[in-house]
Design an enzyme around this catalytic site. Structure first.
Site, PDB file in Angstrom:
ATOM      1  N   LYS A  37       0.854  -1.196   0.000  1.00 43.35           N
ATOM      2  CA  LYS A  37       0.000   0.000   0.000  1.00 43.35           C
ATOM      3  C   LYS A  37       0.891   1.248   0.000  1.00 43.35           C
ATOM      4  O   LYS A  37       2.105   1.146   0.209  1.00 43.35           O
ATOM      5  CB  LYS A  37      -0.914  -0.030   1.226  1.00 43.35           C
ATOM      6  CG  LYS A  37      -0.161   0.059   2.544  1.00 43.35           C
ATOM      7  CD  LYS A  37      -1.065  -0.247   3.733  1.00 43.35           C
ATOM      8  CE  LYS A  37      -0.268  -0.109   5.020  1.00 43.35           C
ATOM      9  NZ  LYS A  37      -0.982  -0.640   6.182  1.00 43.35           N
ATOM     10  N   TYR A 277      14.545  32.887   1.229  1.00 43.33           N
ATOM     11  CA  TYR A 277      13.390  33.660   1.690  1.00 43.33           C
ATOM     12  C   TYR A 277      13.566  34.118   3.127  1.00 43.33           C
ATOM     13  O   TYR A 277      14.097  33.367   3.958  1.00 43.33           O
ATOM     14  CB  TYR A 277      12.133  32.790   1.669  1.00 43.33           C
ATOM     15  CG  TYR A 277      11.563  32.549   0.299  1.00 43.33           C
ATOM     16  CD1 TYR A 277      11.065  33.603  -0.454  1.00 43.33           C
ATOM     17  CD2 TYR A 277      11.490  31.258  -0.206  1.00 43.33           C
ATOM     18  CE1 TYR A 277      10.518  33.366  -1.706  1.00 43.33           C
ATOM     19  CE2 TYR A 277      10.935  31.024  -1.462  1.00 43.33           C
ATOM     20  CZ  TYR A 277      10.457  32.093  -2.207  1.00 43.33           C
ATOM     21  OH  TYR A 277       9.909  31.855  -3.431  1.00 43.33           O
TER      22      TYR A 277
HETATM   23  C1  PLP Z   1      -0.163  -1.627   6.818  1.00 47.30           C
HETATM   24  C2  PLP Z   1      -0.711  -2.872   7.330  1.00 47.30           C
HETATM   25  C3  PLP Z   1       0.129  -3.964   7.580  1.00 47.30           C
HETATM   26  C4  PLP Z   1       1.639  -3.893   7.445  1.00 47.30           C
HETATM   27  O1  PLP Z   1       2.176  -3.180   8.538  1.00 47.30           O
HETATM   28  P1  PLP Z   1       3.764  -3.044   8.749  1.00 47.30           P
HETATM   29  O2  PLP Z   1       3.886  -2.439  10.097  1.00 47.30           O
HETATM   30  O3  PLP Z   1       4.238  -2.097   7.702  1.00 47.30           O
HETATM   31  O4  PLP Z   1       4.345  -4.376   8.613  1.00 47.30           O
HETATM   32  C5  PLP Z   1      -0.470  -5.145   7.975  1.00 47.30           C
HETATM   33  N1  PLP Z   1      -1.802  -5.250   8.138  1.00 47.30           N
HETATM   34  C6  PLP Z   1      -2.635  -4.207   7.914  1.00 47.30           C
HETATM   35  C7  PLP Z   1      -4.103  -4.398   8.100  1.00 47.30           C
HETATM   36  C8  PLP Z   1      -2.120  -2.996   7.516  1.00 47.30           C
HETATM   37  O5  PLP Z   1      -2.950  -1.967   7.295  1.00 47.30           O
END
Ligand code: PLP
Length: 385
Positions: A37, A277
């Protein structure tokens, strides 16, 4: 056009290192889902999914159907599962189901719509039931779950329940210990009541990176690994716990991302002059500065004004003055011989020195996750060895 002012490099060997480490942490029969993601945590879905596929990863997790579509495009005719852990808008359901993309279902409305769409497509929807265990985000409570199961049983031609899952509320920090212990028992209860009514759920899954390290007893059949595959610990605390337990001093993970640009112009600034700036940086001596073509519009946070560090000529030097939309100034007074076009490392190594994402993050008050995912999608990502 690829005339970008900076570029991101993705290291294949660092990825392999991290993957190998993660595999040593997991029992052999556990499936690894690569969480991509947020544009693969800023690394770029395309290059990242490609190197994961080269290394026998065949399960990817994303947040939305839009991200699922991006992974799907990268796959082409290569086979891998895609699982959506968050939102599928109703208008995407048919595409998702017809392409056998798996998705979380966490409320009755979604379940009903999934059944409708599956009927239309003529294929079962592949779903994972998300259980509310105490994170209080999305997920079925006990009562809703029981209704959901009845609905699923009535419509079992249109639904295939592949998994049941939950997510822990901050497994990376010991301060959440009590809360997570409660989630664990809640999860176990809900799963066993689910199993009483449904026999062939393949994947029970609850663990992210911090989860596999700190609650390995909860790994189940599938581990959803994000941050660690990119070479970062979910928190400093998780690393300390691991390293003191194993009596090691070196980090088994390797950062796979580097962010680089080059010097655009060089200038002499007289003592007593302001730079850029406003008046936040006053030259207290004669200086030589270099202008570097990245700014907050390119993912270099404005909060790094006067505090950021970059590498030039194998030296660590300071960002001086405000971070502009597309430009920063850095102090090269002590890096003699610097020329226009010389490499500037924003994140990563040059010679013996390194700008870590953590130091960068600390200075700009962002956590790893935030800093990485804010790197603009349009920057070119290049795979290196
Ligand atoms: C983002 C996410 C993960 C992965 O988390 P990490 O800490 O990056 O390993 C796993 N499960 C869900 C539901 C997530 O949203």
């Amino acid at each position: 056009m690829t005339w970008h002012t900076s570029k991101i490099e993705i290291s294949r060997s660092a990825y392999l290192n991290n993957l190998t480490f993660i595999r040593t942490q997991l029992p052999e029969n556990v499936k690894l889902s690569s969480v991509v993601k947020g544009n693969a945590y800023g690394h770029g879905i395309k290059p990242f999914v490609n190197i994961a596929l080269e290394n026998q990863i065949n399960h990817f997790s994303v947040f939305s159907s839009e991200e699922a579509w991006q992974v799907f495009e990268v796959l082409g005719d290569r086979q891998a599962d895609i699982m959506i852990m968050g939102i599928v808008p109703d208008e995407a359901l048919e595409w998702v189901i017809s392409n056998e993309i798996q998705f979380y279902v966490f409320d009755l409305g979604r379940l009903t719509n999934a059944i409708k769409a599956a009927k239309k497509v003529g294929k079962p929807a592949l779903i994972h039931l998300e259980l509310e265990t105490g994170m209080n985000r999305t997920g079925f409570t006990e009562k809703e779950l029981s209704e959901a199961v009845s609905l699923i049983i009535e419509n079992d031609v249109y639904l295939k329940v592949l998994g049941a899952c939950t997510h822990f509320a901050g497994a990376e920090s010991i301060s959440n210990y009590v809360r997570i212990e409660r989630q664990k028992s809640r999860y176990i209860e809900l799963c066993s009541s689910l199993q009483d009514r449904m026999r062939n759920i393949q994947f029970f899954h609850a663990c992210c990176s911090a989860g596999i390290m700190r609650y390995p007893e909860m790994v189940g059949d599938l581990a959803r690994i994000g941050i660690m595959q990119y070479g970062f610990w979910p928190s400093y605390e998780t690393f300390i716990e691991y390293s003191s337990d194993k009596l090691i001093k070196t980090d088994p993970l390797k950062r796979i991302i580097s962010w680089k640009t080059s010097i655009m112009d060089i200038k002499d600034v007289k003592r007593g002059e302001y730079i850029g700036y406003g008046s936040i940086y006053l030259a207290s001596k004669d200086l030589k500065i270099a202008l570097v073509p990245v700014g907050y519009g390119n993912g270099y946070s404005r909060s790094l004004s006067n505090v950021g560090r970059v590498l030039v000529g194998e030296k660590r030097i300071a960002v001086i003055g405000r971070v502009n939309m597309n430009l920063i100034a850095v102090d090269i007074t002590d890096v003699p011989g610097t020329q226009k076009g010389d490499e500037v490392v924003l994140i990563g190594k040059q010679g013996e020195l390194e700008i870590s994402v953590a130091s960068f993050g600390d200075a700009s008050n962002q956590i790893n996750y935030e800093l990485l995912t804010r790197l603009p999608d349009k920057l070119p990502r290049i795979i290196v060895d």
